[in-house]
Design a protein around this motif. Structure first.
Motif, PDB file in Angstrom:
ATOM      1  N   THR B 178       0.838  -1.201   0.000  1.00  0.00           N
ATOM      2  CA  THR B 178       0.000   0.000   0.000  1.00  0.00           C
ATOM      3  C   THR B 178       0.876   1.256   0.000  1.00  0.00           C
ATOM      4  OG1 THR B 178      -1.674  -1.220   1.197  1.00  0.00           O
ATOM      5  CG2 THR B 178      -1.874   1.168   1.183  1.00  0.00           C
ATOM      6  N   LEU B 182       0.618   3.832  -3.148  1.00  0.00           N
ATOM      7  CA  LEU B 182       0.220   5.251  -3.062  1.00  0.00           C
ATOM      8  C   LEU B 182       1.237   6.117  -3.793  1.00  0.00           C
ATOM      9  CD1 LEU B 182      -0.975   5.466   0.651  1.00  0.00           C
ATOM     10  CD2 LEU B 182      -2.370   5.472  -1.416  1.00  0.00           C
ATOM     11  N   ILE B 213      -3.605   0.470  -8.941  1.00  0.00           N
ATOM     12  CA  ILE B 213      -4.935   0.799  -8.430  1.00  0.00           C
ATOM     13  C   ILE B 213      -5.658  -0.480  -8.028  1.00  0.00           C
ATOM     14  CG2 ILE B 213      -7.182   1.720  -9.084  1.00  0.00           C
ATOM     15  CD1 ILE B 213      -5.776   3.871 -10.601  1.00  0.00           C
ATOM     16  N   LEU B 216      -4.256  -1.550  -4.737  1.00  0.00           N
ATOM     17  CA  LEU B 216      -4.717  -0.740  -3.611  1.00  0.00           C
ATOM     18  C   LEU B 216      -6.126  -1.144  -3.197  1.00  0.00           C
ATOM     19  CD1 LEU B 216      -3.404   2.802  -4.573  1.00  0.00           C
ATOM     20  CD2 LEU B 216      -2.585   1.319  -2.748  1.00  0.00           C
ATOM     21  N   LEU B 217      -6.971  -1.461  -4.175  1.00  0.00           N
ATOM     22  CA  LEU B 217      -8.358  -1.772  -3.829  1.00  0.00           C
ATOM     23  C   LEU B 217      -8.564  -3.242  -3.484  1.00  0.00           C
ATOM     24  CD1 LEU B 217     -10.204   0.415  -6.472  1.00  0.00           C
ATOM     25  CD2 LEU B 217      -9.704   0.923  -4.089  1.00  0.00           C
ATOM     26  N   ALA B 218      -7.716  -4.113  -4.007  1.00  0.00           N
ATOM     27  CA  ALA B 218      -7.943  -5.544  -3.792  1.00  0.00           C
ATOM     28  C   ALA B 218      -7.217  -6.075  -2.563  1.00  0.00           C
ATOM     29  CB  ALA B 218      -7.512  -6.333  -5.026  1.00  0.00           C
ATOM     30  N   PRO B 220      -6.908  -4.892   0.362  1.00  0.00           N
ATOM     31  CA  PRO B 220      -7.704  -4.882   1.599  1.00  0.00           C
ATOM     32  C   PRO B 220      -8.530  -6.158   1.790  1.00  0.00           C
ATOM     33  CG  PRO B 220      -7.782  -2.729   0.624  1.00  0.00           C
ATOM     34  CD  PRO B 220      -7.019  -3.600  -0.339  1.00  0.00           C
ATOM     35  N   ALA B 221      -8.981  -6.777   0.699  1.00  0.00           N
ATOM     36  CA  ALA B 221      -9.754  -8.013   0.865  1.00  0.00           C
ATOM     37  C   ALA B 221      -8.889  -9.107   1.474  1.00  0.00           C
ATOM     38  CB  ALA B 221     -10.311  -8.466  -0.484  1.00  0.00           C
ATOM     39  N   PHE B 223      -6.319  -8.493   3.316  1.00  0.00           N
ATOM     40  CA  PHE B 223      -6.054  -8.010   4.672  1.00  0.00           C
ATOM     41  C   PHE B 223      -7.190  -8.419   5.608  1.00  0.00           C
ATOM     42  CE2 PHE B 223      -5.752  -4.980   8.108  1.00  0.00           C
ATOM     43  CZ  PHE B 223      -4.389  -4.834   8.290  1.00  0.00           C
ATOM     44  N   VAL B 224      -8.412  -8.161   5.135  1.00  0.00           N
ATOM     45  CA  VAL B 224      -9.580  -8.496   5.947  1.00  0.00           C
ATOM     46  C   VAL B 224      -9.635 -10.001   6.212  1.00  0.00           C
ATOM     47  CG1 VAL B 224     -12.088  -8.642   5.844  1.00  0.00           C
ATOM     48  CG2 VAL B 224     -10.963  -6.509   5.275  1.00  0.00           C
ATOM     49  N   LEU B 264     -13.898 -13.568   0.078  1.00  0.00           N
ATOM     50  CA  LEU B 264     -12.954 -12.481   0.353  1.00  0.00           C
ATOM     51  C   LEU B 264     -11.620 -12.761  -0.324  1.00  0.00           C
ATOM     52  CD1 LEU B 264     -13.692 -11.830   4.113  1.00  0.00           C
ATOM     53  CD2 LEU B 264     -14.040 -10.235   2.239  1.00  0.00           C
ATOM     54  N   PHE B 267     -11.864 -12.273  -3.991  1.00  0.00           N
ATOM     55  CA  PHE B 267     -12.088 -10.874  -4.342  1.00  0.00           C
ATOM     56  C   PHE B 267     -10.743 -10.153  -4.417  1.00  0.00           C
ATOM     57  CE2 PHE B 267     -13.175  -6.424  -3.617  1.00  0.00           C
ATOM     58  CZ  PHE B 267     -14.184  -6.284  -4.545  1.00  0.00           C
TER      59      PHE B 267
END
Lengths: 500, 600, 224
Positions: B178, B182, B213, B216-218, B220-221, B223-224, B264, B267
């Protein structure tokens, strides 16, 4: 240049390989020829694009390779060509997708009259259940699972009483009848996969998944687990035997119903129930019943005793304390023992039975049904014979009692020993049993041990104490009665003994 | 540009000592090399693991210490290292870091300190991961997908320490990715030099930018799902853990949903495929264009295809779960979306091969790798259509067909691009050419070898051979010939594995003994070849930033004597720019910060 | 470059917009910061969105015991209202600092920024105290999936606040070395981040305290 030739050869050779390859799908044994058809369509479409693209590339490289003085043609883009190509691709995609979805629609809609077969996976074996005469499977839940009820069938559900249980990796099915496979798991993910049927589906703990197929050929077809389920995954195998309707019915007749298996198992009183619970839940792995010190306090003479708790207070072991210690073990731990026991969710009746059993364990009163009194396998007191029944497969009870080797084999199958220990000398997760008895093995600490009855018993009840070199210490402890142990050892010995 | 002034006056502290120059460096080029070398070392570990696995599959029992437990541990670590710690880190942290600032004409990343932090955090995650080889019980053997309950219940290797370290390492990696991500996106959006509009950027930047991009968006899945599984393992919660029997005991968990984890995980997992693929698409587009001396065919379509693939990749994840026991009706939707994504992907392939058409194809080592990439990617992409079409997937999923498919499309294809890209940019990075003869030898063994490994492997899948099996003994439907084929594949795999030593040797040998490279040995147009020094010095551009006047693909332009026109070359009177898009009318170029201030 | 034609001095090409000579270095770096922050917030959004979806799915399983039933601890979450108020005030303070930034009032910026951070520390302490309360009442993290999600969501949100506080501390410590424009840019970023986390918290708060029926309808809306 070489690359252009290589690309062309690859395009041609790949196609030739496809036709000459001896490795093609297994002969179909179910109704799913449509799946094979969609596969063929996909092969045709993708094969066309593969040859076209590779061929074009090979030609372009050959034709336009660099020569001194060459200059590339200047053409930034060609919108029309690109849209044509997009259109062509879309047609190819649609040609694959449309028939695929039509067949998939059939796949998810189970015929009304499909015959139900429940498959239950556990690490690393299969069990099966057919609905009985009423045609309805009883409800089931992991919470009902114990050694008497390995499938977790709800004992209070009348629909479940006549369900037919197959405690074996092999199952029979009638030919030409649609079967809905209802899939459950006791522990981790598994996947019920019969290559000849083409279909497969994961088994997920906590839910019932399904697929359907109609067996169309007589014969024996292998079942494999297709979802990684731990270290014994590759050994989780079975067979579907497709019979004629008549043969199938004959076979089914011989299989016990749930009610029958329960009756066989719980014929004892409250104490006997408690004993079975203790055994089925692994209590005896830590709590001895003969006064010896284990990981946890012995149960012999425990009831009525005064114990000192961790915080220094004293407590009299009565029914209330015992029950609390079972459902909330961490609350008051006896001094000198580690707080390792997990909480158990027993019903009040089960708790009563356990307490009654613990109460019955008195050194001054020789118990009639003490499992450890059963002694050698030749000495078959009634409870010992019963306890072997608890883990029996379809082998008839009578013959098992008479033949310790057969009984041992049945136990080994039911407990899943054979997922790791082979019988033919091949290397598995654990050492093969063939020729094991009497052999001298090197342990992981480098010392040597002769495999005798005492060593084998210890290795079953305390597997990680002495692990043979080269094998992982992953075997769980099994709480088997002495009679069961003797039977298992007899079975091991029957597989050949090493000569010293 | 003002940023540049800012950088010149404040941020670009010239490194003074060895330590700040090469170790705690904030220079994107040094960080890129650190990232790349770490990733390659991790990748070599994973390569050795795969060789050990192949020995067991091809010649069962030949290696005493590869027992079932070790086999599954090697399998898990191989997969995880290759996908995350090698490919993701190498494409984004390695190539992204090196090429983005150079290609857009920036002096460095916009947050150099965060960039440095990103590398050290990544290194920490690698160390945590590799530490699991040395803890009691060893690394986890749950498979790289880490499906619960099996990943954290008894009966799987490494459920004590291994899985915890794996999850912690992933969480740390995500933080690193991440921080890096960024930087990459902000640099692309905010630090482009004067004249570098979005539609003048090389496709490499587009590929890495879109992949970032996605990351960055994927991530987190992942991570969760990772943190929830860690809770299940360490704190005894039941996010994913259902009521179950483990080793004869009822566990304390109840009600959790293993399928929720899979949703998850995929995803994240499906975009992850494109996190690896999109940079590879970009790099290979540039390599093909340079070595065919022709602009990339249909540049704008290529950009839109990248964007379309990136967007669609978020709605196809459940095609990994057709036989997972999820609601079977999802299959209709996901089969359709998956096959739709094939259209923009196919378009990219067409445009690569059309770039060759009427080109002036120089068969250099980078070009050879690029051509090999197209072939393997086509093979892997087309087999993806089998697995994306739900009904065809049902007999093939969890068989060797899947193994062959994803190794072809996500293993071999991107790795070929990595090699091609290293051969291509090595002269700029080190100032020396890689040895051509060793390069060609390395190419031919790798290309032919991997094809011989993975093409026949599909047929083991047609046969129905399940994947992730330690041993196939006693399975009646698998004929002896299949075992022989496995032995052949193993021999090929070992050959290809050993051939990588050629590459490692070449990298180190040429760094010292290689032929000195000119600044622009391939006569390319994009900015990274136009730096005043080779390798580029700190700050990249000397006193003034380059000014861009055209797209990155002006090769063989009629009217120009030489067959390439650098991006910094102003248009001649009467010449029109051939992307056909003015920055003012581009919907993609809404930011005004692409404007640089020119010379100070 | 040896083979390239001699380069004429850079001149503007018709496709370029004129350079914004008026933009200062600080404004440029502020716009870089803003872009970076926007992407960071996108990552945060993705993280919490996924957690919320996971929670909605998980809440539809039989063993879910909502913490908001009348006899459960979150039926009257006055403690969470207190904490929300603290975070809201923190956000207000930062907005106030932002208005000072627009007036270029350095002292006011620092004071208000400090106030916002202190209030946020109060929020974090308050959340920890709520954890303690719940834990004391026997609602452990593993007791029920509803508890687990409560701790997980509040914990992750709290960690984001703590991360913000680290940046905040760094700005405060460096405040006297920064010029007004630089400080203003940092205050701007802090304020944006805080407002966003306040928004996230309000969503989480609403969700964590809504009734099982609300969950049911949300879940069916999402198709579970």
């Amino acid at each position: 240049m070489a690359i252009a030739i290589a690309l062309a050869i690859i395009a041609v050779a790949s196609v030739l390989f496809h036709f000459w390859s001896p490795w093609q799908a297994t002969p179909l044994a179910s109704n799913w020829s449509a799946i094979d058809l969609t596969l063929t369509i996909t092969l045709l479409v993708t094969g066309f694009f593969f040859v076209a693209i590779t061929g074009f590339m090979a030609y372009a490289v050959y034709r336009f390779r660099h020569h001194a003085g060459n200059r590339a043609h200047y053409e930034p883009e060609n919108k029309k060509l690109e849209w044509w190509l997009i259109g062509l691709t879309s047609i190819g995609i649609a040609a694959m997708l449309a028939p695929g979805l039509v067949v998939y629609d059939k796949f998810v809609h189970v015929p009304e009259d499909a015959y139900e077969l429940e498959v239950v996976g556990q690490q690393w074996l299969w069990r099966y259940r057919f609905p009985g005469a009423d045609g309805v499977l009883g409800t089931a839940d992991v919470r009902h699972i114990n050694s008497d009820n390995p499938l977790g069938i709800n004992p209070d559900d009348p629909n479940g009483q006549d369900d037919i249980l197959i405690e074996s990796n092999d199952v029979h099915l009638p030919i030409d009848r649609a079967v809905k496979f209802l899939l459950r798991s006791r522990d981790v993910l598994h996947d019920f996969y019969v290559p000849h049927f083409r279909a497969k589906m994961d088994m997920v703990p906590g839910l019932v998944s399904y697929f359907w197929a109609t067996p169309t050929r007589l014969g024996t077809f292998e079942i494999l687990c297709a979802e990684l389920c731990g270290v014994g995954h590759y050994n989780m195998r079975g067979n579907v035997i497709v019979d004629t309707e008549a043969d199938f019915n004959d076979w089914l007749q011989q299989q016990p119903t749930f009610a029958q298996t329960l009756a066989r198992k719980s014929s004892g009183g409250l104490v006997e129930q408690g004993r079975q619970l203790a055994q089925g839940n692994g209590c005896l792995a830590c709590h001895s019943v003969d006064g010896s010190r284990g990981l946890a306090p012995t149960w012999l003479d425990l009831f009525g005793k005064t114990e000192t708790i961790k915080d220094g207070s004293q407590v009299i072991v009565d029914a209330a304390y015992l029950k609390e210690s079972i459902v909330a073990p961490a609350a008051s731990i006896v001094q000198g023992y580690p707080p390792v026991m997990v909480a158990y969710n027993f019903s009040p009746e089960q708790l009563d039975a356990l307490v009654a059993y613990i109460q019955s364990l008195r050194s001054d009163v020789p118990p009639a049904s003490h499992p450890d009194q059963a002694g050698a396998s030749s000495d078959r007191s009634p409870p010992a014979a019963e306890s072997t029944d608890t883990s029996k497969t379809s082998t008839a009870a009578a013959s098992a009692a008479a033949d310790p080797v057969a009984e041992g084999r049945a136990i080994a199958t039911a407990q899943g020993c054979l997922a790791c220990h082979s019988l033919d000398g091949s290397r598995g997760v654990g050492p093969s049993w063939k020729g094991l008895y009497g052999a001298t093995e090197t342990l992981s600490d480098g010392s040597q041990v002769t495999v005798d009855t005492a060593y084998l018993k210890e290795s079953i009840t305390h597997p990680n104490a002495k692990v043979v070199e080269g094998y992982a210490a992953i075997m769980p402890a099994y709480a088997l009665s002495d009679a069961q142990l003797e039977a298992l050892i007899a079975f091991t010995r029957s597989l050949g003994e090493a000569t010293q | 540009m003002a940023y540049a002034e800012d950088a010149e006056h404040q941020a670009l502290h010239e490194p003074r000592s060895y330590w700040t120059r090469y170790i705690w460096s904030q220079d994107h080029k040094v960080i890129a090399i650190q990232y790349s070398l770490t990733a390659i070392v991790a990748g070599l570990v994973a390569l050795v693991l795969s060789a050990l696995m192949r020995m067991q599959i091809g010649f069962p029992g030949s290696l005493e210490f590869v027992d079932a437990e070790a086999y599954y541990q090697f399998m898990t670590m191989h997969g995880m290292i290759m996908v995350i710690y090698l490919l993701t880190a190498l494409f984004l942290g390695g190539f992204g870091n090196y090429l983005i600032p150079l290609m857009v004409g920036a002096r460095d990343m916009v947050f150099p300190y965060v960039n440095m932090l990103s590398y050290w955090t990544y290194l920490l995650s690698v160390i945590i991961l590799l530490a699991s080889f040395f803890v009691p019980g060893g690394p986890t053997g749950a498979g790289w997908t880490l499906y619960p309950p099996q990943a954290i219940s008894q009966g799987t290797p490494g459920t004590d320490w291994g899985i915890v370290l794996m999850l912690v390492s992933l969480l740390v990696f995500i933080v690193a990715a991440t921080m890096g991500g960024l930087n990459y996106v902000t640099t692309v959006l905010q630090a482009r030099t004067h004249g570098m509009t979005l539609l003048r950027m090389p496709l490499t930047v587009w590929g890495i930018f879109s992949a970032t991009i996605l990351a960055l968006l994927a991530f987190p899945a992942l991570f969760v799902s990772g943190i929830m599984m860690l809770f299940d393992k360490v704190l005894g919660t039941s996010f994913f853990m259902p009521a179950m029997i483990s080793m004869g005991q009822q566990l304390d968990h109840e009600g959790g949903s293993p399928i929720l984890f899979q949703h998850l995980f995929w995803f994240f997992g499906h975009p992850e495929v494109y996190i690896v693929a999109l940079p590879a698409f970009g790099l290979v587009s540039d390599i093909i264009s340079v070595h065919a001396r022709k602009n990339i065919f249909g540049y704008r379509m290529m950009v839109w295809a990248i964007i379309a693939i990136a967007v669609l990749s978020f709605v196809v994840w459940a095609h990994h779960m057709y036989v997972s026991g999820m609601n079977p009706y999802f299959g209709f939707f996901f089969a359709t979306s998956t096959l739709i994504i094939a259209v923009p992907t196919a378009l990219k392939v067409y445009n690569w091969v059309l770039t060759l058409w009427r080109g002036d194809v120089h068969l250099t080592v980078p070009m050879l790798f690029a051509l090999a990439f197209i072939l393997t990617f086509v093979t892997g992409g087309l087999t993806g259509l089998f697995l994306g079409n739900v009904i065809v997937d049902i007999p093939l999923s969890d068989t060797y067909f899947v193994v062959a498919h994803f190794h072809m499309v996500m293993g071999v294809a991107p790795i070929l691009v990595v090699f091609g890209a290293i051969y291509h940019w090595y002269p700029k990075i080190t100032g020396r050419m890689l040895n051509d003869t060793i390069g060609k030898l390395h190419f031919w063994i790798t290309f032919i070898g991997t094809y011989l490994i993975y093409f026949p492997m599909h047929y083991l899948g047609f046969l129905g051979m399940p994947r992730r099996y330690y041993d196939y003994e006693g399975i009646a439907f698998i004929p002896q010939s299949a075992h022989d084929l496995n032995a052949f594949i193993t021999v090929m795999a070992l050959t290809v594995g050993l051939a990588q030593l050629l590459f490692v040797f070449n990298m180190f040998y040429s760094a010292f003994k290689g032929r000195p490279a000119e600044a622009n040995p391939w006569h390319a147009t994009s900015l990274e070849w136009l730096t005043p020094q080779t390798p580029p010095a700190h700050g990249n551009w000397g006193p003034s930033l380059p000014v861009v006047h055209r797209w990155a693909y002006d090769y063989s332009v009629p009217g120009w004597e030489q067959d390439y026109v650098p991006q910094t070359e102003p248009l001649r009177p009467g010449e029109t720019e051939h992307t056909g898009i003015a920055s003012d009318s581009s919907p993609l170029d809404s930011t005004d910060s692409s404007i640089a201030e020119g010379k100070p | 470059m040896s083979t390239a034609t001699p380069r004429p001095a850079p001149e503007l090409n018709p496709f370029d917009r004129p350079p914004l000579a008026s933009r200062s270095a600080a404004a440029e770096s502020a716009s870089i910061g803003k872009t970076g922050l926007r992407f960071l917030l996108a990552v945060v959004t993705s993280l919490f969105m996924l957690l919320i979806v996971a929670m909605l799915i998980r809440s539809q399983y039989a063993d879910w015991e909502s913490l908001t039933e009348p006899w459960q601890p979150l039926a009257h979450p006055w403690s969470l209202w207190v904490n929300s108020a603290l975070l809201l005030l923190a956000s207000v303070a930062l907005q106030w600092a932002r208005s000072a930034a627009r007036r270029q009032d350095q002292a006011a910026m620092v004071n208000r920024l400090a106030l916002g951070g202190v209030l946020s520390c109060g929020f974090v302490a308050g959340q920890l105290w709520v954890w303690q309360l719940l834990h004391g009442q026997g609602f452990g993290v593993a007791g029920n999936p509803a508890n687990s999600f409560f701790y997980l969501l509040t914990g992750l949100h709290g960690l984001h606040i703590v991360g913000g506080l680290l940046a905040w501390a760094k700005v405060l410590l460096a405040a006297r070395y920064l010029n007004t424009a630089q400080l203003a840019a940092r205050v701007e970023l802090c304020a944006t981040y805080w407002h966003y986390l306040l928004g996230v918290w309000l969503v989480l708060f609403a969700l964590l305290t809504s009734s099982p029926q609300t969950f049911r309808s949300f879940a069916s809306l999402c198709g579970f």
